[in-house]
Motif scaffolding. Structure first.
Motif, PDB file in Angstrom:
ATOM      1  N   GLN A  97       0.836  -1.201   0.000  1.00 21.34           N
ATOM      2  CA  GLN A  97       0.000   0.000   0.000  1.00 21.34           C
ATOM      3  C   GLN A  97       0.874   1.256   0.000  1.00 21.34           C
ATOM      4  O   GLN A  97       0.616   2.205  -0.749  1.00 21.34           O
ATOM      5  N   ARG A 152       2.325   1.760  -3.431  1.00 18.77           N
ATOM      6  CA  ARG A 152       1.311   2.309  -4.333  1.00 18.77           C
ATOM      7  C   ARG A 152       1.193   3.821  -4.148  1.00 18.77           C
ATOM      8  O   ARG A 152       1.128   4.568  -5.111  1.00 18.77           O
ATOM      9  N   PRO A 164      -6.649   3.431  -4.299  1.00 19.77           N
ATOM     10  CA  PRO A 164      -6.486   2.020  -4.645  1.00 19.77           C
ATOM     11  C   PRO A 164      -7.826   1.379  -4.964  1.00 19.77           C
ATOM     12  O   PRO A 164      -8.826   1.656  -4.320  1.00 19.77           O
TER      13      PRO A 164
END
Length: 191
Positions: A172, A175, A184
């Motif tokens: 995460q 990202r 996301p």
């Protein structure tokens, strides 16, 4: 100079050592390569072979390193080779405008470039280096090197479930570092 081990030269001994090294690490590298290449376009076997070829050229340095450092080196090399393949494929597509027409959807609009194709190797490595706390970075690097949760848990002295959470948090964070401002897909309502 007399050969080592009853006639074998030092080169023969080092070559056998590398064969053992490659045989032991190939399955883990192949697992990682298959995950990276799941979208198609790159052969995982080729990535592993290229990674092992580079390891062979640097084997004299790798022999003196601890197992963790070797794993990180191999996974970084494998990731870099994968990104090189992606960039080469992207260049081929962008360099051939006729292919963009073929790739267009039914409305004639070109297919958008995937987010990961826009990330450079340096951006990716910097993002990994920025992972905080450091246990996220360490867990991610070990997992990328092909280690399973149990092995990572043993190496980092943490429960397997905690390692799973760390890896999820690391992905995460990567990202967010690599595609700032994007939401996301997995967490959005209605997806």
């Amino acid at each position: 100079m007399m050969g080592v081990g009853g006639g074998a030269t030092m080169d023969d001994v080092q070559h056998r050592q590398f064969e053992d090294f490659a045989r032991a690490r190939r399955p883990g590298l192949l697992r990682v390569a298959r995950r990276l290449c799941a979208g198609g376009g790159t052969d995982p076997e080729d990535l592993v072979q290229e990674t092992l070829e580079r390891a062979y050229r640097h084997f004299d340095r790798l022999v003196g390193e601890n197992a963790g450092a070797v794993s990180v080196w191999l996974s970084t090399t494998l990731s870099n080779r994968f990104l090189d393949h992606c960039r080469r494929r992207r260049t081929e597509v962008l360099g051939a405008p006729a292919l963009r027409v073929v790739q267009g959807d039914a409305t004639g609009e070109p297919v958008p470039v995937e987010r990961w194709e826009q990330v450079t190797r340096d951006d990716f490595l910097r993002a990994i280096d920025q992972l905080r706390p450091t246990h996220l970075r360490d867990a991610y690097r070990l997992h990328a090197s092909g280690l399973r949760y149990r092995a990572i848990a043993q190496q980092l002295r943490a429960p397997e479930g905690t390692v799973g959470r760390w890896l999820s948090e690391a992905r995460q964070a990567l990202r967010e570092l690599l595609t700032p401002g994007e939401t996301p897909r997995e967490g959005r309502a209605g997806s």
